[in-house]
Write a protein that holds these residues in place. Structure first.
Motif, short mmCIF file in Angstrom:
data_model
loop_
_atom_site.label_atom_id
_atom_site.label_comp_id
_atom_site.label_asym_id
_atom_site.label_seq_id
_atom_site.Cartn_x
_atom_site.Cartn_y
_atom_site.Cartn_z
N GLN A 156 7.10 -13.30 4.78
CA GLN A 156 6.31 -12.76 3.67
C GLN A 156 4.86 -13.19 3.89
N PHE A 157 3.96 -12.22 3.82
CA PHE A 157 2.55 -12.50 4.00
C PHE A 157 1.89 -12.71 2.66
N ASP A 158 0.86 -13.54 2.66
CA ASP A 158 0.06 -13.74 1.45
C ASP A 158 -1.41 -13.81 1.84
N PHE A 159 -1.99 -12.65 2.10
CA PHE A 159 -3.42 -12.57 2.33
C PHE A 159 -3.85 -11.12 2.30
N LYS A 160 -5.13 -10.93 2.05
CA LYS A 160 -5.71 -9.59 1.99
C LYS A 160 -6.48 -9.35 3.29
N ILE A 161 -6.36 -8.14 3.81
CA ILE A 161 -7.14 -7.77 5.00
C ILE A 161 -8.50 -7.26 4.51
N TYR A 162 -9.56 -7.89 4.93
CA TYR A 162 -10.91 -7.53 4.51
C TYR A 162 -11.51 -6.50 5.46
N ASP A 163 -12.57 -5.89 5.01
CA ASP A 163 -13.24 -4.86 5.80
C ASP A 163 -13.81 -5.37 7.12
N ASN A 164 -14.07 -6.67 7.21
CA ASN A 164 -14.65 -7.20 8.44
C ASN A 164 -13.61 -7.38 9.56
N ALA A 165 -12.35 -7.11 9.27
CA ALA A 165 -11.33 -7.17 10.31
C ALA A 165 -11.62 -6.07 11.35
N LYS A 166 -11.73 -6.47 12.60
CA LYS A 166 -12.10 -5.52 13.66
C LYS A 166 -10.90 -4.84 14.28
#
Length: 172
Positions: A156-166
């Motif tokens: 189970q993941f607990d994080f948000k992928i932000y726009d700066n992810a390349k």
């Protein structure tokens, strides 16, 4: 699509050495260190056969009177370590290289992943018991490699992928 990576290779680093039971390769120019595997036969035998239960990776290590900041977990570093259930990383770790925890079947938790920027291909491949993965501040996360969590069926993941992810690896 722009793919930004920072591949860490042992050629860019100095010689390997042991510090408090773990092997490291140091970059003398940047005073950084990478946890690495125990032998040159990293693909044929388990690494760190004497680790049982948990490991705590230090924020800094000492070599020849110099202090080095631990910034990465190297390729194949903990491959096939049996009985390893928890890994505690310092906030200084920014990179988890490919196959770093490959086939660590008993691994349940790895934390904290505070400043991780890159998780490379197959980093947690076959960590079938890994159940929880959290990044406190995922705004630094820029790269998740192809199949980074392959066969982590209970995860189970607990994080948000932000726009700066390349780059976020997919199997397409």
């Amino acid at each position: 699509m722009l793919i930004a990576t920072t591949t860490i290779s042992s050629r860019a680093y100095g010689y390997g050495f042991e510090y408090q039971g773990l092997n490291y390769i140091c970059d003398d120019h940047n005073h950084t260190a990478m946890v690495t595997y125990t032998s040159n036969s990293c693909l044929s035998e388990p690494n760190y056969p004497n680790i049982d239960n948990s490991i705590y990776i230090p924020e800094t290590i000492e070599k020849d009177g110099e202090t080095y900041t631990v910034t990465s977990i190297g390729a194949y570093a903990f491959q096939r370590v049996k009985g390893l259930r928890a890994v505690y990383l310092p906030e200084t770790v920014t990179t988890i290289c490919h196959y770093a925890f490959n086939d660590c079947y008993d691994l349940l938790i790895i934390e904290p992943l505070t400043n991780v920027e890159e998780i490379h291909e197959f980093a947690f491949n076959m960590c079938q018991k890994l159940v929880y993965f959290s990044i406190a501040d995922a705004s630094n996360l820029k790269y998740i490699g192809f199949e980074a969590f392959n066969s982590c069926d209970n995860l189970q993941f607990d994080f948000k992928i932000y726009d700066n992810a390349k780059y976020i690896g997919t199997d397409d």
